[in-house]
Design a protein around this motif. Structure first.
Motif, PDB file in Angstrom:
ATOM      1  N   UNK A 127       0.817  -1.210   0.000  1.00 12.75           N
ATOM      2  CA  UNK A 127       0.000   0.000   0.000  1.00 12.75           C
ATOM      3  C   UNK A 127       0.854   1.264   0.000  1.00 12.75           C
ATOM      4  N   UNK A 128       2.033   1.143   0.551  1.00 12.31           N
ATOM      5  CA  UNK A 128       2.891   2.317   0.699  1.00 12.31           C
ATOM      6  C   UNK A 128       3.943   2.432  -0.402  1.00 12.31           C
ATOM      7  N   UNK A 129       4.090   1.368  -1.245  1.00  9.52           N
ATOM      8  CA  UNK A 129       5.172   1.361  -2.231  1.00  9.52           C
ATOM      9  C   UNK A 129       4.581   1.522  -3.629  1.00  9.52           C
ATOM     10  N   UNK A 130       4.793   2.685  -4.298  1.00  6.27           N
ATOM     11  CA  UNK A 130       4.229   2.910  -5.634  1.00  6.27           C
ATOM     12  C   UNK A 130       4.767   1.929  -6.672  1.00  6.27           C
ATOM     13  N   UNK A 131       6.043   1.561  -6.547  1.00  8.02           N
ATOM     14  CA  UNK A 131       6.644   0.644  -7.512  1.00  8.02           C
ATOM     15  C   UNK A 131       5.963  -0.715  -7.471  1.00  8.02           C
ATOM     16  N   UNK A 132       5.754  -1.216  -6.240  1.00  5.07           N
ATOM     17  CA  UNK A 132       5.086  -2.506  -6.086  1.00  5.07           C
ATOM     18  C   UNK A 132       3.651  -2.419  -6.585  1.00  5.07           C
ATOM     19  N   UNK A 133       2.984  -1.304  -6.264  1.00  6.30           N
ATOM     20  CA  UNK A 133       1.605  -1.123  -6.721  1.00  6.30           C
ATOM     21  C   UNK A 133       1.524  -1.143  -8.252  1.00  6.30           C
ATOM     22  N   UNK A 134       2.496  -0.500  -8.910  1.00  3.68           N
ATOM     23  CA  UNK A 134       2.504  -0.471 -10.365  1.00  3.68           C
ATOM     24  C   UNK A 134       2.741  -1.865 -10.939  1.00  3.68           C
ATOM     25  N   UNK A 135       3.673  -2.621 -10.330  1.00  2.00           N
ATOM     26  CA  UNK A 135       3.923  -3.983 -10.792  1.00  2.00           C
ATOM     27  C   UNK A 135       2.682  -4.858 -10.633  1.00  2.00           C
ATOM     28  N   UNK A 149      -0.423  -3.873 -10.630  1.00  2.00           N
ATOM     29  CA  UNK A 149      -1.407  -3.470 -11.643  1.00  2.00           C
ATOM     30  C   UNK A 149      -1.062  -4.057 -13.008  1.00  2.00           C
ATOM     31  N   UNK A 150       0.250  -4.042 -13.328  1.00  2.00           N
ATOM     32  CA  UNK A 150       0.661  -4.607 -14.609  1.00  2.00           C
ATOM     33  C   UNK A 150       0.388  -6.103 -14.674  1.00  2.00           C
ATOM     34  N   UNK A 151       0.663  -6.783 -13.561  1.00  2.00           N
ATOM     35  CA  UNK A 151       0.395  -8.220 -13.507  1.00  2.00           C
ATOM     36  C   UNK A 151      -1.099  -8.493 -13.668  1.00  2.00           C
ATOM     37  N   UNK A 152      -1.902  -7.712 -12.960  1.00  2.00           N
ATOM     38  CA  UNK A 152      -3.357  -7.884 -13.070  1.00  2.00           C
ATOM     39  C   UNK A 152      -3.830  -7.581 -14.486  1.00  2.00           C
TER      40      UNK A 152
END
Length: 204
Positions: free
Chosen positions: A80-88, A90-93
Motif C-alpha cells: 500500500x505504501x510502495x508505488x513501484x510494487x503497486x505499479x507492478x 497493476x501490470x500483472x493484473x
C-alpha cells in the motif's frame, strides 16, 4: 540416570527449542508420564518424548504459518505504501486480464472455425449428392437416346435386306406392267380380227 529417560534440558537441546517450551508441554502430560528423579527433577521417558515431539512439531508448523500470515500482512502493508510494487501489481493484473481476453477470443475464433468447417462439410455433401443425381440423369438420358436411335436407324443387315429387296420389287412391278400391256395388246388384236372378219363377210 536411565538411558530411556531424559531431562527437560536434554530434550530441549535435541529439538533445538527452549527449555520453557519443553516444560510447557511436560506440564500438560498425563500425571503418570510426569516422572521425577530422586532429587525432584523432571524426567521424560520415550512415550512422553513422542508426545512432546508431536506437540513441538505441531507448534512449529503453527508458528511457521503464523509467520507466513504475518509476512503476508506486512507485504500488504508495504504494498500500500510502495508505488513501484503497486505499479507492478497493476501490470500483472492487467496482463492476467489481457491473457483471459486472448484466451476468450481464441475460443470464439475456434468455435467460429468449427462452425465454418461444419457448413463447408454440409455444402460439400450436398454438392456430391447433386453431382451423383446429375450423373444418374445423364446416364438415363443417354440410355433413352440410344433406344431411340436403335428404333429409327436400321441395322446393317436391315439395310442390306432393303437394298436387295428393292430391285426385286421393281422387277416384279415391271413384269406386271408388261403382262398388262400384253393382255391389252392381245385384246386389241382380237378386236381387230373380229372387225376384219365382219368386213370380209360384208364384201363377200
Amino acid at each position: 540416570m536411565s538411558e530411556n529417560l531424559k531431562t527437560i534440558k536434554e530434550l530441549a537441546d535435541e529439538l533445538s527449542v527452549t527449555k520453557q517450551n519443553i516444560q510447557y508441554h511436560y506440564q500438560r502430560l498425563p500425571k503418570e508420564l510426569q516422572l521425577k528423579s530422586s532429587n525432584g527433577s523432571n524426567l521424560i521417558n520415550s512415550k512422553a518424548e513422542k508426545i512432546i515431539l508431536g506437540k513441538v512439531e505441531s507448534s512449529s508448523k503453527s508458528n511457521t504459518k503464523d509467520q507466513q500470515i504475518s509476512s503476508k500482512e506486512n507485504f500488504e502493508d508495504e504494498k500500500l505504501d510502495n508505488p513501484f510494487i503497486n505499479r507492478l501489481i497493476k501490470e500483472v493484473e492487467y496482463l492476467k486480464i489481457d491473457k483471459d481476453k486472448i484466451i476468450s477470443t481464441k475460443d470464439q475464433q475456434i468455435s467460429s472455425k468449427d462452425q465454418q468447417i461444419e457448413k463447408l462439410t454440409n455444402l460439400l455433401d450436398q454438392q456430391q449428392r447433386l453431382a451423383l443425381q446429375d450423373k444418374k440423369l445423364l446416364d438415363e438420358y443417354k440410355s433413352e437416346i440410344n433406344d431411340l436411335k436403335a428404333l429409327k436407324m436400321p441395322t446393317q443387315d436391315t439395310k442390306e435386306e432393303q437394298a436387295n429387296s428393292q430391285p426385286q420389287e421393281e422387277l416384279d412391278t415391271l413384269k406386271e406392267q408388261i403382262r398388262a400391256l400384253n393382255d391389252k395388246i392381245k385384246g386389241q388384236e382380237q378386236a381387230n380380227n373380229q372387225s376384219s372378219k365382219k368386213w370380209y363377210q360384208f364384201w363377200k
